[in-house]
Design an enzyme around this catalytic site. Structure first.
Site, PDB file in Angstrom:
ATOM      1  N   ASP A 126       0.847  -1.205   0.000  1.00 42.43           N
ATOM      2  CA  ASP A 126       0.000   0.000   0.000  1.00 42.43           C
ATOM      3  C   ASP A 126       0.878   1.249   0.000  1.00 42.43           C
ATOM      4  O   ASP A 126       2.021   1.211   0.456  1.00 42.43           O
ATOM      5  CB  ASP A 126      -0.877   0.045   1.264  1.00 42.43           C
ATOM      6  CG  ASP A 126      -2.066  -0.907   1.206  1.00 42.43           C
ATOM      7  OD1 ASP A 126      -2.308  -1.512   0.143  1.00 42.43           O
ATOM      8  OD2 ASP A 126      -2.754  -1.038   2.239  1.00 42.43           O
TER       9      ASP A 126
ATOM     10  N   ARG B 104      -1.448  -0.764  -8.537  1.00 40.85           N
ATOM     11  CA  ARG B 104      -2.811  -0.365  -8.163  1.00 40.85           C
ATOM     12  C   ARG B 104      -2.872   1.155  -8.306  1.00 40.85           C
ATOM     13  O   ARG B 104      -1.968   1.850  -7.847  1.00 40.85           O
ATOM     14  CB  ARG B 104      -3.120  -0.760  -6.720  1.00 40.85           C
ATOM     15  CG  ARG B 104      -4.451  -0.171  -6.233  1.00 40.85           C
ATOM     16  CD  ARG B 104      -4.588  -0.226  -4.710  1.00 40.85           C
ATOM     17  NE  ARG B 104      -4.654  -1.576  -4.203  1.00 40.85           N
ATOM     18  CZ  ARG B 104      -4.313  -1.901  -2.945  1.00 40.85           C
ATOM     19  NH1 ARG B 104      -3.873  -0.977  -2.107  1.00 40.85           N
ATOM     20  NH2 ARG B 104      -4.401  -3.149  -2.554  1.00 40.85           N
TER      21      ARG B 104
ATOM     22  N   ARG C 209     -12.804   6.179   6.381  1.00 37.45           N
ATOM     23  CA  ARG C 209     -13.922   5.875   5.465  1.00 37.45           C
ATOM     24  C   ARG C 209     -15.039   6.894   5.657  1.00 37.45           C
ATOM     25  O   ARG C 209     -15.681   7.320   4.712  1.00 37.45           O
ATOM     26  CB  ARG C 209     -14.490   4.464   5.699  1.00 37.45           C
ATOM     27  CG  ARG C 209     -13.503   3.319   5.520  1.00 37.45           C
ATOM     28  CD  ARG C 209     -13.058   3.068   4.092  1.00 37.45           C
ATOM     29  NE  ARG C 209     -12.076   3.949   3.517  1.00 37.45           N
ATOM     30  CZ  ARG C 209     -10.752   3.922   3.724  1.00 37.45           C
ATOM     31  NH1 ARG C 209     -10.212   3.048   4.509  1.00 37.45           N
ATOM     32  NH2 ARG C 209      -9.959   4.768   3.103  1.00 37.45           N
TER      33      ARG C 209
END
Ligand SMILES: Cc1cc2nc3c(=O)[nH]c(=O)nc-3n(C[C@H](O)[C@H](O)[C@H](O)COP(=O)(O)OP(=O)(O)OC[C@H]3O[C@@H](n4cnc5c(N)ncnc54)[C@H](O)[C@@H]3O)c2cc1C
Length: 344
Positions: free
Chosen positions: A164, A216, A326
């Site tokens: 990531d 990604r 989120r």
């Protein structure tokens, strides 16, 4: 899809500051979404807020929409259900910046165990890891050693590790670790992440295309200054489309680039679908990725249309910062949070 069961948390009474912040944020919502986002990003990093919210049963109830559960078994259960519904997944053991070598080793060992579980249960799953969780901010050499051990272990199982991308001060060190493993050690089962909000990303993508990387592409989740990142969403979106076309170019695909488009944005997804159809790019040359619990309708419709879809499934006890980020991405989710509070 059946939802897994989740451990219950004790209720905590000192909620007033959070509710006040959230309610005032909603009052300002029409004109102040950016303001609310900034508050939520701050809360995601604040130890006092973590302390209060993590012990609150309703917070867990809402968070469990985005987090598989607190242990590996919960992650495996969610993984099996996703596989049955035609989706692949990438598992993420929750946790960010560690503060000691021992914490980094604990995270590494847990990630090794999840690789064993994926193999044992024959899940269509790979693993995403965060360099800071594995020691990057203590010593890049420590993170490199830990990530190297994880990628080697994944290789034994024929599995893949996605590194990531975190905030911009870590970008160079993260890419350096990726390149060391990929080119100096010769491990081909590791990939990176590029964030379209960073000005530098076009150059990074050019280089990664030459190297045939598995990439990604996301927009970027951290609060970055205007010196390094596009402040306006319209530019971030424009760059996302530009970079997606670069990773799908004939040259990129011929070099072995495998792009993964991580977004819930229907406009980005539609543009990529049109671009790949127009250019006759088969659907097995790329994949879409989305977060667990977000836009399940879109996830399912992409599978029905025959696209590869991978769901990012986080698990573990350190769910608080992930959950609040989120909410920051979509402050409207706060309504759900607050309505649960008043219902309970
Ligand atoms: C699989 C995956 C991996 C990721 N990995 C990284 C990483 O390594 N590093 C990093 O910085 N970031 C990462 N991200 C986060 C990413 O950078 C964005 O912050 C996040 O995905 C929001 O951007 P978006 O493109 O999905 O949509 P946005 O541009 O934020 O929003 C566009 C539309 O998408 C939908 N949407 C977006 N978010 C939500 C939500 N929470 N709830 C409901 N609908 C929503 C809405 O329809 C919205 O209008 C990852 C995201 C995904 C999906």
């Amino acid at each position: 899809m059946d939802e897994p069961t989740y451990p219950t948390k004790s209720r905590f009474p000192l909620l007033l500051p959070i509710i006040i912040v959230a309610m005032s944020g909603i009052l300002f919502y029409r004109n102040g979404e950016k303001w609310l986002r900034n508050i939520l990003v701050y809360l995601s990093q604040a130890a006092w807020a973590r302390q209060i919210i993590s012990n609150w049963s309703i917070a867990w109830l809402v968070a469990s929409r985005f987090v598989a559960g607190e242990d590996r078994q919960a992650a495996v259960d969610v993984g099996q259900a996703l596989n049955e519904n035609g989706m692949m997944l990438t598992l993420d053991y929750l946790g960010e910046s560690c503060t000691s070598e021992a914490e980094a080793s604990t995270a590494r060992d847990e990630i090794m165990r999840i690789l064993e579980d994926i193999n044992r249960h024959q899940l269509k799953a790979n693993v995403s890891i965060k360099p800071s969780q594995l020691g990057l901010k203590i010593d890049p050499a420590l993170a490199q050693e830990n990530i190297g051990a994880i990628v080697q272990k994944a290789k034994q199982y024929g599995n893949f590790i996605r590194i990531d991308m975190e905030d911009h001060p870590t970008t160079d060190a993260t890419l350096a670790i990726y390149r060391h493993l990929r080119h100096n050690i010769g491990l081909d089962n590791v990939g990176v992440v590029i964030q379209s909000y960073l000005y530098r990303s076009e150059k990074d993508v050019e280089k990664l295309i030459e190297e045939g990387a598995s990439m990604r592409l996301c927009k970027g989740a951290y609060a970055e200054p205007a010196e390094v990142a596009f402040p306006k969403k319209i530019d971030v979106d424009g760059n996302y489309l530009n970079l997606s076309r670069m990773t799908l170019s004939r040259n990129a695909l011929a070099n072995g680039v495998y792009p993964a488009f991580a977004t819930h944005d229907p406009r980005m997804i539609d543009e990529i679908k049109i671009y790949t159809k127009t250019n006759n790019i088969p659907s097995d040359k790329f994949e879409f990725q989305m977060l667990y619990g977000i836009r399940r309708d879109l996830q399912e419709s992409l599978v029905k249309e025959g696209y590869r879809v991978r769901i990012y499934v986080p698990y573990g006890t350190a769910w608080y910062p992930y959950f609040v980020r989120r909410l920051a991405e979509r402050p409207a989710n706060l309504w759900f949070f607050i309505s649960n509070f008043f219902r309970a």
